[in-house]
Design a protein around this motif. Structure first.
Motif, short mmCIF file in Angstrom:
data_model
loop_
_atom_site.label_atom_id
_atom_site.label_comp_id
_atom_site.label_asym_id
_atom_site.label_seq_id
_atom_site.Cartn_x
_atom_site.Cartn_y
_atom_site.Cartn_z
N LEU A 4 -54.35 98.34 72.77
CA LEU A 4 -53.90 99.54 73.45
C LEU A 4 -54.26 100.76 72.61
CD1 LEU A 4 -50.30 98.23 74.22
CD2 LEU A 4 -52.25 98.19 75.78
N VAL A 5 -54.82 101.78 73.27
CA VAL A 5 -55.20 103.01 72.58
C VAL A 5 -54.74 104.20 73.40
CG1 VAL A 5 -57.06 104.39 71.61
CG2 VAL A 5 -57.20 101.89 71.54
N GLU A 6 -53.80 104.99 72.86
CA GLU A 6 -53.28 106.16 73.56
C GLU A 6 -54.17 107.38 73.31
OE1 GLU A 6 -49.55 104.04 71.82
OE2 GLU A 6 -51.61 104.48 71.21
N SER A 7 -54.14 108.30 74.26
CA SER A 7 -54.83 109.58 74.12
C SER A 7 -54.18 110.58 75.07
CB SER A 7 -56.32 109.45 74.42
OG SER A 7 -56.54 109.05 75.76
N GLY A 8 -54.53 111.85 74.93
CA GLY A 8 -54.05 112.88 75.83
C GLY A 8 -52.92 113.72 75.31
N GLY A 9 -52.41 113.43 74.12
CA GLY A 9 -51.35 114.23 73.55
C GLY A 9 -51.84 115.60 73.13
N GLY A 10 -50.90 116.48 72.84
CA GLY A 10 -51.25 117.83 72.42
C GLY A 10 -50.05 118.73 72.41
N SER A 11 -50.29 120.03 72.28
CA SER A 11 -49.23 121.04 72.26
C SER A 11 -49.25 121.84 73.54
CB SER A 11 -49.41 121.97 71.06
OG SER A 11 -49.33 121.25 69.84
N VAL A 12 -48.08 121.97 74.17
CA VAL A 12 -47.94 122.74 75.40
C VAL A 12 -46.66 123.56 75.35
CG1 VAL A 12 -49.22 121.08 76.79
CG2 VAL A 12 -46.74 120.86 76.57
N ALA A 14 -43.12 125.02 77.11
CA ALA A 14 -42.10 124.50 78.00
C ALA A 14 -42.44 124.82 79.45
CB ALA A 14 -40.74 125.07 77.64
N GLY A 15 -42.25 123.83 80.32
CA GLY A 15 -42.59 124.00 81.72
C GLY A 15 -43.99 123.53 82.07
N GLY A 16 -44.79 123.24 81.07
CA GLY A 16 -46.15 122.80 81.28
C GLY A 16 -46.25 121.33 81.61
N SER A 17 -47.49 120.87 81.80
CA SER A 17 -47.76 119.49 82.16
C SER A 17 -48.77 118.87 81.21
CB SER A 17 -48.30 119.40 83.59
OG SER A 17 -47.37 119.90 84.53
N LEU A 18 -48.73 117.56 81.12
CA LEU A 18 -49.64 116.83 80.26
C LEU A 18 -49.75 115.40 80.79
CD1 LEU A 18 -51.17 117.67 77.63
CD2 LEU A 18 -49.35 116.53 76.35
N ARG A 19 -50.94 114.82 80.73
CA ARG A 19 -51.11 113.43 81.15
C ARG A 19 -51.58 112.59 79.98
NH1 ARG A 19 -55.30 110.98 85.63
NH2 ARG A 19 -56.76 111.45 83.93
N LEU A 20 -50.80 111.58 79.65
CA LEU A 20 -51.17 110.65 78.59
C LEU A 20 -51.88 109.44 79.19
CD1 LEU A 20 -47.88 110.60 76.46
CD2 LEU A 20 -49.80 112.21 76.37
N SER A 21 -52.85 108.91 78.45
CA SER A 21 -53.58 107.73 78.88
C SER A 21 -53.46 106.64 77.84
CB SER A 21 -55.06 108.06 79.10
OG SER A 21 -55.24 109.02 80.11
N CYS A 22 -53.46 105.40 78.29
CA CYS A 22 -53.45 104.24 77.41
C CYS A 22 -54.54 103.30 77.88
CB CYS A 22 -52.08 103.57 77.44
SG CYS A 22 -51.99 102.04 76.47
N ALA A 23 -55.62 103.21 77.12
CA ALA A 23 -56.71 102.30 77.45
C ALA A 23 -56.31 100.88 77.08
CB ALA A 23 -57.98 102.72 76.72
N VAL A 24 -56.42 99.98 78.04
CA VAL A 24 -56.02 98.59 77.85
C VAL A 24 -57.25 97.70 77.84
CG1 VAL A 24 -54.58 96.71 78.70
CG2 VAL A 24 -53.87 99.08 79.06
N LEU A 80 -53.39 102.79 81.61
CA LEU A 80 -52.02 103.13 81.95
C LEU A 80 -51.83 104.63 81.73
CD1 LEU A 80 -49.12 101.91 82.62
CD2 LEU A 80 -48.73 102.05 80.15
N TYR A 81 -51.14 105.29 82.66
CA TYR A 81 -50.94 106.73 82.57
C TYR A 81 -49.47 107.09 82.49
CZ TYR A 81 -55.77 106.95 84.28
OH TYR A 81 -57.13 106.81 84.44
N LEU A 82 -49.20 108.23 81.88
CA LEU A 82 -47.89 108.85 81.93
C LEU A 82 -48.12 110.32 82.26
CD1 LEU A 82 -44.83 108.40 81.57
CD2 LEU A 82 -45.09 109.27 79.24
N GLN A 83 -47.88 110.69 83.53
CA GLN A 83 -48.01 112.07 83.95
C GLN A 83 -46.69 112.78 83.66
OE1 GLN A 83 -50.74 113.85 85.36
NE2 GLN A 83 -49.32 115.51 84.86
N MET A 84 -46.74 113.81 82.84
CA MET A 84 -45.55 114.53 82.43
C MET A 84 -45.60 115.95 82.97
SD MET A 84 -45.19 113.21 78.47
CE MET A 84 -46.68 114.07 77.96
N THR A 85 -44.55 116.35 83.67
CA THR A 85 -44.45 117.70 84.21
C THR A 85 -43.13 118.31 83.78
OG1 THR A 85 -43.43 116.97 86.30
CG2 THR A 85 -45.84 117.07 86.21
N SER A 86 -43.01 119.64 83.94
CA SER A 86 -41.79 120.36 83.58
C SER A 86 -41.32 119.98 82.18
CB SER A 86 -40.69 120.11 84.61
OG SER A 86 -41.08 120.52 85.90
#
Length: 123
Positions: A4-12, A14-24, A80-86
Motif C-alpha cells: 500500500l502506498v498513500e499519496s495526495g496529502g498536503g496543506s489546505v 479550513a473548509g477546503g477539500s483534498l483527495r487521498l489515494s492509496c495504490a494497492v 483506494l480513495y478518501l475524498q475529504m471536504t469541509s
C-alpha cells in the motif's frame, strides 16, 4: 503480499477539500477490508473509514468525519480513495491506509500498512 502506498496529502485552509489515494498492489480475494486511519501528534491512531472490496460496502465511517469524508475504490480495484471536504483544523494528522482479512475495529489487527501521507489544515 499486499503493498500500500498513500499519496495526495498536503496543506489546505479550513473548509477546503483534498483527495487521498492509496495504490494497492499484490491484492487478492483474501484481502477483505481496506481502511483509512489517522494519527495526530500526541493522539492515538483512530479509524476513519472502512471499505469491503468484495461487495463495495462501506462498513464504517467515524462520527467526526461523517458527511464530510467519503471512502471509495476505483473499478479496477487498484486504488483506494478518501475524498475529504469541509476540512477542519482538527483533521490535521498523518493518514494511513491499511488492509486486513476483515474490517476489524482495532488498528493492531491490520496486517498491511502504507507509509502514511500528511494532511495539514490551517484555520
Amino acid at each position: 503480499q499486499v503493498h500500500l502506498v498513500e499519496s495526495g496529502g498536503g496543506s489546505v485552509q479550513a473548509g477546503g477539500s483534498l483527495r487521498l489515494s492509496c495504490a494497492v498492489s499484490g491484492y487478492t480475494s483474501s484481502t477483505n477490508c481496506l481502511a483509512w486511519f489517522r494519527q495526530a501528534p500526541g493522539k492515538e491512531r483512530e479509524g476513519v473509514a472502512r471499505f469491503r472490496p468484495s461487495d463495495g460496502i462501506i462498513t464504517y465511517v467515524a462520527d467526526a468525519v461523517e458527511g464530510r469524508f467519503y471512502i471509495s475504490q476505483d473499478n479496477a480495484k487498484n486504488t483506494l480513495y478518501l475524498q475529504m471536504t469541509s476540512l477542519k483544523p482538527e483533521d490535521t494528522a498523518m493518514y494511513y491506509c491499511a488492509a486486513a482479512a476483515m474490517c476489524y475495529v482495532n488498528s493492531r489487527s491490520y496486517t498491511y500498512w502504507g507509509q502514511g501521507t500528511q494532511v495539514t489544515v490551517s484555520s
